[in-house]
Write a protein that holds these residues in place. Structure first.
Motif, PDB file in Angstrom:
ATOM      1  N   GLN A   1       4.128   9.151  -4.543  1.00 21.60           N
ATOM      2  CA  GLN A   1       3.399   8.234  -4.380  1.00 21.60           C
ATOM      3  C   GLN A   1       2.850   7.450  -5.516  1.00 21.60           C
ATOM      4  OE1 GLN A   1       0.740  11.117  -1.558  1.00 21.60           O
ATOM      5  NE2 GLN A   1      -0.295   9.180  -1.377  1.00 21.60           N
ATOM      6  N   THR A   2       2.605   8.229  -6.736  1.00 20.60           N
ATOM      7  CA  THR A   2       2.127   7.713  -7.778  1.00 20.60           C
ATOM      8  C   THR A   2       3.328   6.833  -8.398  1.00 20.60           C
ATOM      9  OG1 THR A   2       0.716   9.394  -8.095  1.00 20.60           O
ATOM     10  CG2 THR A   2       1.429   8.430 -10.242  1.00 20.60           C
ATOM     11  N   VAL A   3       4.596   7.262  -8.234  1.00 15.20           N
ATOM     12  CA  VAL A   3       5.684   6.568  -8.744  1.00 15.20           C
ATOM     13  C   VAL A   3       5.502   5.166  -8.035  1.00 15.20           C
ATOM     14  CG1 VAL A   3       8.101   6.126  -8.627  1.00 15.20           C
ATOM     15  CG2 VAL A   3       7.132   8.249  -9.541  1.00 15.20           C
ATOM     16  N   LEU A   4       5.680   5.215  -6.665  1.00 19.62           N
ATOM     17  CA  LEU A   4       5.434   3.900  -6.176  1.00 19.62           C
ATOM     18  C   LEU A   4       4.232   2.923  -6.540  1.00 19.62           C
ATOM     19  CD1 LEU A   4       6.428   5.007  -2.409  1.00 19.62           C
ATOM     20  CD2 LEU A   4       7.731   3.482  -4.000  1.00 19.62           C
ATOM     21  N   PHE A   5       2.993   3.480  -6.506  1.00 19.33           N
ATOM     22  CA  PHE A   5       2.045   2.727  -6.765  1.00 19.33           C
ATOM     23  C   PHE A   5       2.286   2.183  -8.266  1.00 19.33           C
ATOM     24  CE2 PHE A   5      -2.471   2.479  -8.950  1.00 19.33           C
ATOM     25  CZ  PHE A   5      -2.894   1.758  -8.128  1.00 19.33           C
ATOM     26  N   GLU A   6       2.500   2.972  -9.324  1.00 16.39           N
ATOM     27  CA  GLU A   6       2.726   2.471 -10.630  1.00 16.39           C
ATOM     28  C   GLU A   6       3.595   1.464 -10.676  1.00 16.39           C
ATOM     29  OE1 GLU A   6       3.569   5.984 -13.091  1.00 16.39           O
ATOM     30  OE2 GLU A   6       1.238   6.522 -13.287  1.00 16.39           O
TER      31      GLU A   6
ATOM     32  N   ALA B   1       0.905  -1.167   0.144  1.00 12.42           N
ATOM     33  CA  ALA B   1       0.177   0.012   0.037  1.00 12.42           C
ATOM     34  C   ALA B   1       0.925   1.332  -0.196  1.00 12.42           C
ATOM     35  CB  ALA B   1      -1.047  -0.009   1.123  1.00 12.42           C
ATOM     36  N   VAL B   2       0.258   2.297  -0.503  1.00 10.24           N
ATOM     37  CA  VAL B   2       1.067   3.579  -0.511  1.00 10.24           C
ATOM     38  C   VAL B   2       0.415   4.720   0.351  1.00 10.24           C
ATOM     39  CG1 VAL B   2       1.918   5.514  -2.050  1.00 10.24           C
ATOM     40  CG2 VAL B   2       1.782   3.251  -2.933  1.00 10.24           C
TER      41      VAL B   2
ATOM     42  N   SER C   1       6.152   6.948   1.511  1.00  9.66           N
ATOM     43  CA  SER C   1       6.434   5.407   1.929  1.00  9.66           C
ATOM     44  C   SER C   1       5.605   4.382   1.558  1.00  9.66           C
ATOM     45  CB  SER C   1       5.719   5.849   3.480  1.00  9.66           C
ATOM     46  OG  SER C   1       6.134   4.474   4.407  1.00  9.66           O
ATOM     47  N   LEU C   2       6.279   3.170   1.287  1.00  6.88           N
ATOM     48  CA  LEU C   2       5.757   2.172   0.843  1.00  6.88           C
ATOM     49  C   LEU C   2       5.228   1.142   2.312  1.00  6.88           C
ATOM     50  CD1 LEU C   2       4.770   0.412  -1.492  1.00  6.88           C
ATOM     51  CD2 LEU C   2       7.090  -0.581  -1.299  1.00  6.88           C
ATOM     52  N   ALA C   3       3.980   0.711   2.140  1.00  6.44           N
ATOM     53  CA  ALA C   3       3.448  -0.066   3.349  1.00  6.44           C
ATOM     54  C   ALA C   3       3.804  -1.398   3.083  1.00  6.44           C
ATOM     55  CB  ALA C   3       2.153   0.300   3.916  1.00  6.44           C
ATOM     56  N   LEU C   4       4.116  -2.312   3.852  1.00 13.09           N
ATOM     57  CA  LEU C   4       4.005  -3.745   3.671  1.00 13.09           C
ATOM     58  C   LEU C   4       3.056  -4.423   4.645  1.00 13.09           C
ATOM     59  CD1 LEU C   4       7.985  -4.361   3.538  1.00 13.09           C
ATOM     60  CD2 LEU C   4       6.770  -3.372   1.970  1.00 13.09           C
ATOM     61  N   VAL C   5       1.878  -4.692   4.012  1.00 14.82           N
ATOM     62  CA  VAL C   5       0.895  -5.398   4.846  1.00 14.82           C
ATOM     63  C   VAL C   5       1.109  -6.740   5.414  1.00 14.82           C
ATOM     64  CG1 VAL C   5      -1.642  -5.590   5.075  1.00 14.82           C
ATOM     65  CG2 VAL C   5      -0.826  -3.990   3.509  1.00 14.82           C
ATOM     66  N   THR C   6       1.519  -6.893   6.738  1.00 16.06           N
ATOM     67  CA  THR C   6       1.893  -8.204   7.212  1.00 16.06           C
ATOM     68  C   THR C   6       0.815  -8.830   7.874  1.00 16.06           C
ATOM     69  OG1 THR C   6       2.428  -6.986   9.251  1.00 16.06           O
ATOM     70  CG2 THR C   6       4.199  -7.174   7.705  1.00 16.06           C
ATOM     71  N   ASP C   7      -0.280  -8.262   8.403  1.00 15.44           N
ATOM     72  CA  ASP C   7      -1.366  -8.997   9.085  1.00 15.44           C
ATOM     73  C   ASP C   7      -2.656  -8.234   9.100  1.00 15.44           C
ATOM     74  OD1 ASP C   7      -1.157  -6.901  11.785  1.00 15.44           O
ATOM     75  OD2 ASP C   7       0.779  -7.482  10.977  1.00 15.44           O
ATOM     76  N   TYR C   8      -3.544  -8.761   9.947  1.00 13.65           N
ATOM     77  CA  TYR C   8      -4.790  -7.895  10.074  1.00 13.65           C
ATOM     78  C   TYR C   8      -4.947  -7.437  11.525  1.00 13.65           C
ATOM     79  CZ  TYR C   8      -7.225  -9.627   5.698  1.00 13.65           C
ATOM     80  OH  TYR C   8      -7.845  -9.869   4.388  1.00 13.65           O
ATOM     81  N   ASP C   9      -3.885  -6.969  12.003  1.00  9.15           N
ATOM     82  CA  ASP C   9      -3.794  -6.467  13.368  1.00  9.15           C
ATOM     83  C   ASP C   9      -4.734  -7.432  14.315  1.00  9.15           C
ATOM     84  OD1 ASP C   9      -2.999  -4.266  14.843  1.00  9.15           O
ATOM     85  OD2 ASP C   9      -5.125  -3.337  15.121  1.00  9.15           O
ATOM     86  N   CYS C  10      -5.278  -7.112  15.377  1.00 11.99           N
ATOM     87  CA  CYS C  10      -6.000  -8.160  16.147  1.00 11.99           C
ATOM     88  C   CYS C  10      -7.515  -8.417  15.933  1.00 11.99           C
ATOM     89  CB  CYS C  10      -5.704  -7.862  17.622  1.00 11.99           C
ATOM     90  SG  CYS C  10      -6.234  -6.292  18.266  1.00 11.99           S
TER      91      CYS C  10
ATOM     92  N   VAL D   1      -1.779  -3.873  -4.604  1.00  5.87           N
ATOM     93  CA  VAL D   1      -1.269  -2.647  -4.300  1.00  5.87           C
ATOM     94  C   VAL D   1      -2.517  -1.766  -4.030  1.00  5.87           C
ATOM     95  CG1 VAL D   1      -0.474  -1.769  -6.180  1.00  5.87           C
ATOM     96  CG2 VAL D   1       0.412  -0.704  -4.219  1.00  5.87           C
ATOM     97  N   HIS D   2      -2.477  -0.929  -2.905  1.00  6.39           N
ATOM     98  CA  HIS D   2      -3.542   0.014  -2.787  1.00  6.39           C
ATOM     99  C   HIS D   2      -3.181   1.233  -2.610  1.00  6.39           C
ATOM    100  CE1 HIS D   2      -5.951  -3.347  -1.626  1.00  6.39           C
ATOM    101  NE2 HIS D   2      -4.911  -3.932  -0.991  1.00  6.39           N
ATOM    102  N   PRO D   3      -3.497   2.269  -3.140  1.00  9.71           N
ATOM    103  CA  PRO D   3      -3.098   3.701  -3.165  1.00  9.71           C
ATOM    104  C   PRO D   3      -3.882   4.494  -2.213  1.00  9.71           C
ATOM    105  CG  PRO D   3      -5.065   3.482  -4.993  1.00  9.71           C
ATOM    106  CD  PRO D   3      -4.731   2.040  -4.108  1.00  9.71           C
ATOM    107  N   THR D   4      -3.050   5.732  -1.666  1.00  8.73           N
ATOM    108  CA  THR D   4      -3.898   6.663  -0.978  1.00  8.73           C
ATOM    109  C   THR D   4      -4.408   6.063   0.209  1.00  8.73           C
ATOM    110  OG1 THR D   4      -5.888   6.680  -2.412  1.00  8.73           O
ATOM    111  CG2 THR D   4      -4.014   8.559  -2.849  1.00  8.73           C
ATOM    112  N   VAL D   5      -3.713   5.509   1.164  1.00  7.33           N
ATOM    113  CA  VAL D   5      -4.607   4.840   2.235  1.00  7.33           C
ATOM    114  C   VAL D   5      -3.962   5.638   3.530  1.00  7.33           C
ATOM    115  CG1 VAL D   5      -4.128   2.601   1.302  1.00  7.33           C
ATOM    116  CG2 VAL D   5      -2.466   3.404   3.085  1.00  7.33           C
ATOM    117  N   THR D   6      -4.780   5.370   4.648  1.00  6.17           N
ATOM    118  CA  THR D   6      -4.476   6.335   5.800  1.00  6.17           C
ATOM    119  C   THR D   6      -4.031   5.301   6.937  1.00  6.17           C
ATOM    120  OG1 THR D   6      -6.135   7.822   5.394  1.00  6.17           O
ATOM    121  CG2 THR D   6      -5.703   7.560   7.546  1.00  6.17           C
ATOM    122  N   ALA D   7      -2.834   5.692   7.513  1.00  3.12           N
ATOM    123  CA  ALA D   7      -2.483   4.826   8.527  1.00  3.12           C
ATOM    124  C   ALA D   7      -2.572   5.495   9.996  1.00  3.12           C
ATOM    125  CB  ALA D   7      -1.098   4.282   8.323  1.00  3.12           C
TER     126      ALA D   7
END
Length: 272
Positions: free
Chosen positions: A140-145, A106-107, A205-214, A154-160
């Motif tokens: 962000q666009t560079v990473l997404f593309e 995710a971006v 920032s490129l997010a690496l989605v590792t889990d579903y939290d809890c 890959v998911h664009p424009t996410v909120t963390a």
């Protein structure tokens, strides 16, 4: 004058100082900064597609620096002193949505700051850095593309949500963050992105989605064992995306964006 592009890669959990993507690698010792020691006394230097790249492990080469104890100011100051203009950061995250499954990328576009005990949130006595778009949209666009071209989910424009850590969320917290409409949970976005803005970096920032939290079923919920396993495949994807992104950066004119970022940083300072 067209600025010379130099790229800093801040490797998060799963990448750290993995320099296999670099050509002509060498180790560069870095001195202690006015803000203390960076996470590692050395950075790795090399090239990708002819562009100079420096890799710095956010948590140190032995991954022995917790999110709260990372010296974010020293890390970013080090990269600034090396002449870096762009920063590509990677960061492990937990997902708050079924559609963002472990193994996805995710971006990050926005953050919600829930950290509370970290010092070193500014380089200045008084500075009010704007954060409506803390991450550079063009980068962000560079990473997404780059991720899409590689065929990754890959998911664009996410909120963390940036949490203090190093503990994982409680179930109540996880459900609260979901109610806010957030997409991911993370431990290292803040104050790194804020400080990058203060120094005028072009940062994403490129997010690496590792889990579903809890909040999810037990077999997919966050644990050290599960995260470590997921990062083995995610780190390979991330390195592929980073190489592709550097090539795109090299073929883009960043003059106007660099000037805008540097002016915003300068204008934010009230008292040095």
């Amino acid at each position: 004058m067209v600025p010379t592009i130099k790229i800093g890669i801040i490797g998060g959990t799963g990448l750290d100082q993995d320099a296999t993507i670099l050509q002509d690698r060498n180790v560069v010792p870095v001195p202690e900064t006015p803000f203390g020691k960076p996470s590692d006394p050395e950075v790795i230097h090399g090239t990708i597609h002819g562009i100079e790249v420096y890799i710095l492990g956010r948590h140190g080469r032995n991954h022995d620096v917790s999110p709260t104890n990372v010296n974010y100011r020293a890390n970013l100051w080090t990269l600034k002193q090396l002449g870096v203009t762009h920063i590509l950061a990677t960061t492990a995250c937990g997902s708050l949505k079924e559609s963002m499954a472990p193994g996805h990328l995710a971006v990050i576009d926005q953050y919600i700051d829930r950290t509370n005990i970290r010092g070193g949130r500014s380089f200045y006595k008084v500075a009010h850095i704007p954060q409506p778009k803390p991450f550079e949209p063009k980068l962000q666009t560079v990473l997404f593309e780059s991720a899409k071209e590689a065929g990754y989910s890959v998911h664009p424009t996410v909120t963390a949500v940036a949490i203090e850590g190093p503990r994982f969320s409680t179930l109540a917290e996880s459900r609260l963050y979901q109610s806010w409409g957030a997409d991911l949970v993370n431990m290292t976005l803040v104050p790194e992105v804020q400080l990058a803005s203060e120094l005028g970096f072009v940062y994403a920032s490129l997010a690496l989605v590792t889990d579903y939290d809890c909040w999810h079923s037990d077999e997919l919920s966050v644990s050290v064992e599960f995260v470590t396993k997921m990062l083995q495949s995610l780190s390979t994807k991330a390195k592929d995306v980073l190489v592709r992104a550097v090539e795109k950066i090299a073929n883009t004119d960043w003059s106007e964006i660099i000037e805008q970022r540097q002016n915003a940083a300068k204008n934010a300072i009230m008292v040095e």
